[in-house]
Scaffold this active site. Structure first.
Site, PDB file in Angstrom:
ATOM      1  N   ARG A  80       0.775  -1.124   0.002  1.00  0.00           N
ATOM      2  CA  ARG A  80       0.200   0.204  -0.369  1.00  0.00           C
ATOM      3  C   ARG A  80       0.608   1.777  -0.137  1.00  0.00           C
ATOM      4  O   ARG A  80       1.931   1.653   1.062  1.00  0.00           O
ATOM      5  CB  ARG A  80      -0.994   0.386   1.152  1.00  0.00           C
ATOM      6  N   ARG A 106       0.481  -5.047 -11.657  1.00  0.00           N
ATOM      7  CA  ARG A 106       1.149  -5.095 -10.055  1.00  0.00           C
ATOM      8  C   ARG A 106       1.376  -5.744  -9.192  1.00  0.00           C
ATOM      9  O   ARG A 106       2.181  -5.989  -7.768  1.00  0.00           O
ATOM     10  CB  ARG A 106       0.242  -4.019  -9.233  1.00  0.00           C
ATOM     11  N   HIS A 176      -0.124   4.800 -10.062  1.00  0.00           N
ATOM     12  CA  HIS A 176      -0.977   4.951  -9.256  1.00  0.00           C
ATOM     13  C   HIS A 176      -0.114   6.038  -8.042  1.00  0.00           C
ATOM     14  O   HIS A 176      -1.347   4.808  -6.394  1.00  0.00           O
ATOM     15  CB  HIS A 176      -1.830   3.825  -8.765  1.00  0.00           C
ATOM     16  N   ASP A 220     -12.695  10.520  -4.189  1.00  0.00           N
ATOM     17  CA  ASP A 220     -12.038  10.161  -5.255  1.00  0.00           C
ATOM     18  C   ASP A 220     -12.759   9.945  -6.710  1.00  0.00           C
ATOM     19  O   ASP A 220     -13.769  10.357  -6.855  1.00  0.00           O
ATOM     20  CB  ASP A 220     -12.909   8.600  -4.976  1.00  0.00           C
ATOM     21  N   GLU A 279      -2.506   9.992 -10.099  1.00  0.00           N
ATOM     22  CA  GLU A 279      -2.467   9.494 -10.654  1.00  0.00           C
ATOM     23  C   GLU A 279      -2.568   9.722 -11.947  1.00  0.00           C
ATOM     24  O   GLU A 279      -3.452  10.173 -12.455  1.00  0.00           O
ATOM     25  CB  GLU A 279      -3.159   7.755 -10.040  1.00  0.00           C
TER      26      GLU A 279
HETATM   27  O1  TA6 Z   1      -7.143   5.811  -7.265  1.00  0.00           O
HETATM   28  C1  TA6 Z   1      -7.952   5.998  -6.751  1.00  0.00           C
HETATM   29  C2  TA6 Z   1      -8.572   4.166  -6.386  1.00  0.00           C
HETATM   30  O2  TA6 Z   1      -9.642   3.593  -7.375  1.00  0.00           O
HETATM   31  C3  TA6 Z   1      -9.738   3.949  -5.214  1.00  0.00           C
HETATM   32  O3  TA6 Z   1     -11.350   3.675  -5.410  1.00  0.00           O
HETATM   33  C4  TA6 Z   1      -9.579   2.779  -4.405  1.00  0.00           C
HETATM   34  O4  TA6 Z   1     -10.040   1.803  -4.361  1.00  0.00           O
HETATM   35  C5  TA6 Z   1      -7.668   2.767  -4.508  1.00  0.00           C
HETATM   36  O5  TA6 Z   1      -7.215   3.298  -5.750  1.00  0.00           O
HETATM   37  C6  TA6 Z   1      -7.203   1.808  -3.797  1.00  0.00           C
HETATM   38  O6  TA6 Z   1      -7.074   0.825  -4.502  1.00  0.00           O
HETATM   39  P1  TA6 Z   1      -6.456  -0.816  -3.974  1.00  0.00           P
HETATM   40  O7  TA6 Z   1      -6.683  -1.759  -5.365  1.00  0.00           O
HETATM   41  O8  TA6 Z   1      -5.179  -0.673  -4.320  1.00  0.00           O
HETATM   42  O9  TA6 Z   1      -6.985  -0.841  -2.028  1.00  0.00           O
END
Ligand code: TA6
Length: 309
Positions: A80, A106, A176, A220, A279
């Site tokens: 994360r 990923r 991201h 978001d 992102e």
């Molecule tokens: O980029 C934002 C997002 O799409 C959020 O909706 C949230 O899901 C985030 O990505 C993180 O996603 P992940 O699958 O890494 O928990």
């Protein structure tokens, strides 16, 4: 706050490129193989799993990316934080809920194709393991290559997708990036004033941004249109991170805030307060279709300036 294993830093191994004040070395960190790029006193750490850039630090200004204290490379879910590669789809799979969010790249192994260090630039080229697309039972044939270049002034990433198939390739993707900030309440994202966005927290309604983007709750959004030159301004740190992108007509801005952080379970205590995701993407209305034999390059360069408030 980095966990103990993170504050230990990577265990450096063989140097694979060196010259001109730059170097690339193999290393182990957080339970997996990584590459450590150095350029003068700047440093970046990228994992071979997911081609996941985990750290980017600058002399005097310190760590620029946010990484949760519970991030590991020897567990199923991706770390994360850092810069996860969302590919070949952004968000939930368009029509198969069993597929992983943000694609399979990923979570997959990437192979080191090149490493150079010269004239103050450390550069690596990583390719998604070609077997990964087969293992994912993805009905397309494509190559994904990530170029990372670190120099004293900044960090550049370029993700190139080549359609190896005979049909058009539908592609949505994102770099991201989780930026580390002192306190989300004192952060703004500049450059999106007047830009339309998809509000993912309001049934995908399209709205128009008025002024800078600031954070006071979960946010978001997929901004689309003029998103090639943005900045994250951190008033407390006295720092502006400029984001210059190409091959992208959308930018995702995200902070999970409190409740979503609890649902995610790997943000760490109050992690949401010290991160902001901006992102560089081809997402939402900016999703692409690559013709057979064609390619698309999504690229971004980050530079950091110290600023008065
Ligand atoms: O980029 C934002 C997002 O799409 C959020 O909706 C949230 O899901 C985030 O990505 C993180 O996603 P992940 O699958 O890494 O928990």
């Amino acid at each position: 706050m980095p966990s103990e294993s993170q504050s230990d830093g990577p265990k450096i191994g063989r140097t694979i490129a060196t010259g001109g004040g730059a170097s690339v070395a193999e290393a182990e960190w957080l339970g997996g193989p990584v590459l450590v790029l150095a350029a003068n006193d700047a440093r970046a750490i990228v994992a071979l799993k997911g081609a996941h850039l985990l750290s980017w630090s600058l002399p005097a200004l310190g760590e620029q990316l946010w990484l949760s204290a519970v991030s590991r490379l020897d567990q199923d879910r991706p770390p994360r934080g850092g810069i996860p590669i969302c590919w070949p789809w952004f968000g939930p799979h368009p029509d198969d809920a069993d597929q992983p969010a943000h694609g399979f790249a990923r979570r997959a192994p990437w192979l080191l194709r090149a490493a150079t260090a010269e004239a103050g630039v450390a550069r690596v080229t990583l390719e998604l393991d070609p077997d990964a697309t087969k293992r994912a039972q993805w009905p397309f044939a494509a190559e994904a290559v990530l170029d990372i270049a670190l120099d004293a002034g900044g960090l550049s990433l370029a993700l190139t997708t080549r359609n190896l198939g005979t049909a058009d390739l539908p592609l949505s993707q994102a770099l991201h990036t989780y930026f580390r900030v002192a306190d989300i309440a004192a952060v703004a994202v500049d450059g999106l004033d007047g830009c339309d966005y998809v509000d993912k927290l309001d049934d995908g309604r399209v709205k128009r941004q008025a002024g800078d983007v600031t954070f006071g709750a979960e946010l978001d959004r997929i901004y689309f249109g003029a998103t090639a030159s943005l900045a994250v301004r951190d008033r407390i740190e006295g720092r502006r991170t400029d984001i210059a992108s190409s091959g992208s007509g959308s930018a995702v801005v995200w902070n999970p805030w409190i409740a979503k952080s609890e649902r995610l379970g790997d943000m760490g205590p109050d992690g949401y307060r010290t991160m902001a995701c901006v992102e560089t993407a081809n997402a939402g209305p900016d999703a692409r279709r690559i013709p057979a034999g064609g390619q698309h390059r999504l690229a971004v360069r980050y530079t950091v300036q110290q600023i008065a408030d």
